[in-house]
Design an enzyme around this catalytic site. Structure first.
Site, PDB file in Angstrom:
ATOM      1  CG  ASP A 117      -7.410  -1.069  -4.498  1.00  0.00           C
ATOM      2  OD1 ASP A 117      -6.645  -0.991  -3.521  1.00  0.00           O
ATOM      3  OD2 ASP A 117      -7.415  -0.240  -5.421  1.00  0.00           O
ATOM      4  CG  ASP A 133      -5.778   2.418  -0.676  1.00  0.00           C
ATOM      5  OD1 ASP A 133      -4.595   2.689  -0.962  1.00  0.00           O
ATOM      6  OD2 ASP A 133      -6.530   1.762  -1.430  1.00  0.00           O
TER       7      ASP A 133
END
Length: 151
Positions: A117, A133
């Site tokens: 991330d 995401d």
């Protein structure tokens, strides 16, 4: 017509490429855990590893989440092959987003044992996320729009 299925797969491949390129850039250019301003007041870049699901749920479940990503991806490919021609634009977009997101995060789980991330919203307390995401959330939005449109 097979054209719609082609565009779903091409769109998913393009989104997947952007996701994977962004993650490789983060790995090569960001020190782990350190926030760096990217769009001041809105978005920072911060490299973190997520071994859970969305928003770090089910931490340390990366292996079984990898299997889930694989199953979702294979199921989507079969579904696109069988039904993709009949879908509305919103449904086709949702399929492309969901396929790109599930494959993108699945690749990370299989390669690294965790998802990379790197995007952090500044004005909100929100978990760090990635383009896969975003794609998954856009898939949900497309399906909601389609449901409202069909009412």
């Amino acid at each position: 017509m097979a054209g719609k299925r082609f565009w779903i797969l091409l769109s998913a491949a393009g989104l997947l490429l952007l996701d994977q390129l962004s993650k490789q850039w983060w790995l090569q250019n960001l020190p782990p855990g350190v926030s760096q301003s990217w769009i001041p007041g809105l978005l920072n870049l911060r490299l973190v590893w997520n071994d859970g699901a969305a928003f770090s749920l089910f931490r340390s479940g990366s292996q079984w989440l990898g299997w889930i990503s694989l199953l979702v991806s294979v199921g989507l490919l079969i579904w696109i092959g069988r039904r993709g021609r009949q879908w509305s634009r919103w449904q086709a977009a949702a399929a492309a987003f969901l396929l790109a997101g599930s494959v993108g995060n699945g690749i990370d789980r299989w390669r690294y044992g965790a998802v990379i991330d790197g995007l952090e919203l500044v004005p909100f307390s929100f978990p760090v996320f990635n383009l896969a995401d975003v794609a998954i959330n856009l898939a949900v939005l497309c399906l909601l729009i389609e449901a409202i449109r069909q009412r």
